[in-house]
Enzyme design. Structure first.
Site, mmCIF file in Angstrom:
data_model
loop_
_atom_site.group_PDB
_atom_site.id
_atom_site.type_symbol
_atom_site.label_atom_id
_atom_site.label_comp_id
_atom_site.label_asym_id
_atom_site.label_seq_id
_atom_site.Cartn_x
_atom_site.Cartn_y
_atom_site.Cartn_z
ATOM 1 N N CYS A 56 10.342 101.979 -21.875
ATOM 2 C CA CYS A 56 9.903 100.965 -20.918
ATOM 3 C C CYS A 56 8.937 99.963 -21.541
ATOM 4 O O CYS A 56 9.013 98.760 -21.278
ATOM 5 C CB CYS A 56 9.205 101.628 -19.723
ATOM 6 S SG CYS A 56 10.137 102.948 -18.926
ATOM 7 N N ASP A 57 7.995 100.458 -22.352
ATOM 8 C CA ASP A 57 6.856 99.631 -22.754
ATOM 9 C C ASP A 57 6.748 99.336 -24.242
ATOM 10 O O ASP A 57 5.873 98.562 -24.653
ATOM 11 C CB ASP A 57 5.554 100.310 -22.291
ATOM 12 C CG ASP A 57 5.492 100.464 -20.781
ATOM 13 O OD1 ASP A 57 6.054 99.608 -20.079
ATOM 14 O OD2 ASP A 57 4.887 101.441 -20.308
ATOM 15 N N CYS A 84 6.112 106.005 -21.240
ATOM 16 C CA CYS A 84 7.524 105.659 -21.431
ATOM 17 C C CYS A 84 7.681 104.652 -22.562
ATOM 18 O O CYS A 84 7.426 103.456 -22.379
ATOM 19 C CB CYS A 84 8.114 105.106 -20.138
ATOM 20 S SG CYS A 84 9.873 104.663 -20.284
#
Length: 319
Positions: free
Chosen positions: A137-138, A134
């Site tokens: 997300c990261d 992701c």
């Protein structure tokens, strides 16, 4: 066997939020946790984009807090996974992997979608420590770093382009010389000066020192030679698989396997069955959007169980 008012199949942000809302509505939900209680966030480290946590929060802690909140209002959690359901008539029948069965007047499906992984040695062990599925997300954690994106479709091009906002260099690794991505997405990636390419290679194994990723061993598909590509992180972008196998094609799904819901609602093709989170969402796949759809599913279930009010409301949203 007494029928439950509502059974929630799956957890994560969607399932837990649905449990909180249905509990507060005095529906006494039974939540079947699945084989990964808490969902994909339990495999992440710090979550910095969930509202309400200015200093961030660890993924497992966030999921544990949501679970406790649902328990506080009366949700009952059951360990195990659902192997099959019978949706031919109400009450519906839900069968667990330990052969235990439940009857229920309504169902909320929040089983999510599992990111496809390469299956190479070292990959699974380094998820959350340099291997990710992701970018949204990261990506923030790889500021100024050199990273790899594995895949050749639109998702890979989109993730690589997004990651250039943070990384010093992004290299797309693909097993073929030709990409599967649309021409528009390919062109956008090729015009980005931060994106490099390693094509016609097969990932062999992830190289790490147990605490962080150092590289990826790839094999040249033409010569058969192996080499190590140095990197600070690896983003696997080869697609997702919605977790719908247990449904036995009893609800409508699209050509990618995602559950189809009726416009402006979480209602599926089966009256009394609702779906939320990543099992219906192939686009956003974020914790906050999943939580929001869990709230919607709970409110839809409440209206449904009240009777005709739901049908009148749903008619208004689809016309």
């Amino acid at each position: 066997m007494t029928a439950q008012k509502v059974i929630i199949i799956g957890t994560g942000p969607a399932g837990y939020t649905a449990a909180i809302y249905t509990s507060r509505a005095n529906l006494n939900p039974v939540v079947i946790e699945g084989n990964q209680p808490g969902g994909q966030l339990t495999t992440t480290t710090e979550v910095e984009n969930f509202p309400g946590f200015p200093d961030g929060i660890m993924g497992p802690e966030l999921m544990d807090n949501m679970r406790k909140q649902a328990e506080r209002f009366g949700a009952t959690f059951v360990s195990g996974s659902v192997t099959s359901v019978d949706l031919n008539q109400r009450p519906f029948r839900v069968v667990m992997d330990d052969s235990k069965e439940y009857l229920t007047e309504s169902i909320i499906i929040s089983t999510g979608a599992s990111a496809k992984m390469l299956g190479t040695p070292g990959e699974k062990e380094m998820v959350g420590r340099g291997v990710s599925t992701c970018a949204t997300c990261d990506g923030f954690f790889f500021r100024g770093k050199s990273i790899l994106v594995i895949g050749g479709g639109d998702s890979a091009m989109e993730e690589a382009t997004f990651l250039t906002k943070f990384a010093s260099e992004v290299t797309i690794v693909h097993r073929r010389n030709e990409l599967r991505a649309s021409k528009v997405m390919q062109e956008r990636a090729r015009q980005n000066p931060k994106i490099k390419w390693i094509l016609n290679v097969t990932p062999v194994r992830v190289v790490s020192d147990a605490s962080k990723v150092n590289g990826l061993v790839v094999k040249d598909n033409q010569s058969g030679e192996e080499r190590t590509v140095s990197t600070d992180g690896i983003f696997v972008a080869i697609g997702h698989t919605p977790n719908t196998g247990f449904l036995g094609n009893q609800v409508e799904i699209d050509d990618r396997g995602y559950i189809v819901t009726k416009d402006q609602s979480t209602a599926t093709s089966v009256e009394g069955v609702f779906a939320c989170g990543d099992v219906v969402d192939s686009h956003y796949r974020q914790a906050i959007t999943a939580a929001g759809s869990g709230c919607k599913a709970a409110m839809d279930v409440e209206k449904f169980l009240e009777g005709s009010m739901f049908h009148d409301w749903l008619l208004q949203t689809t016309t």
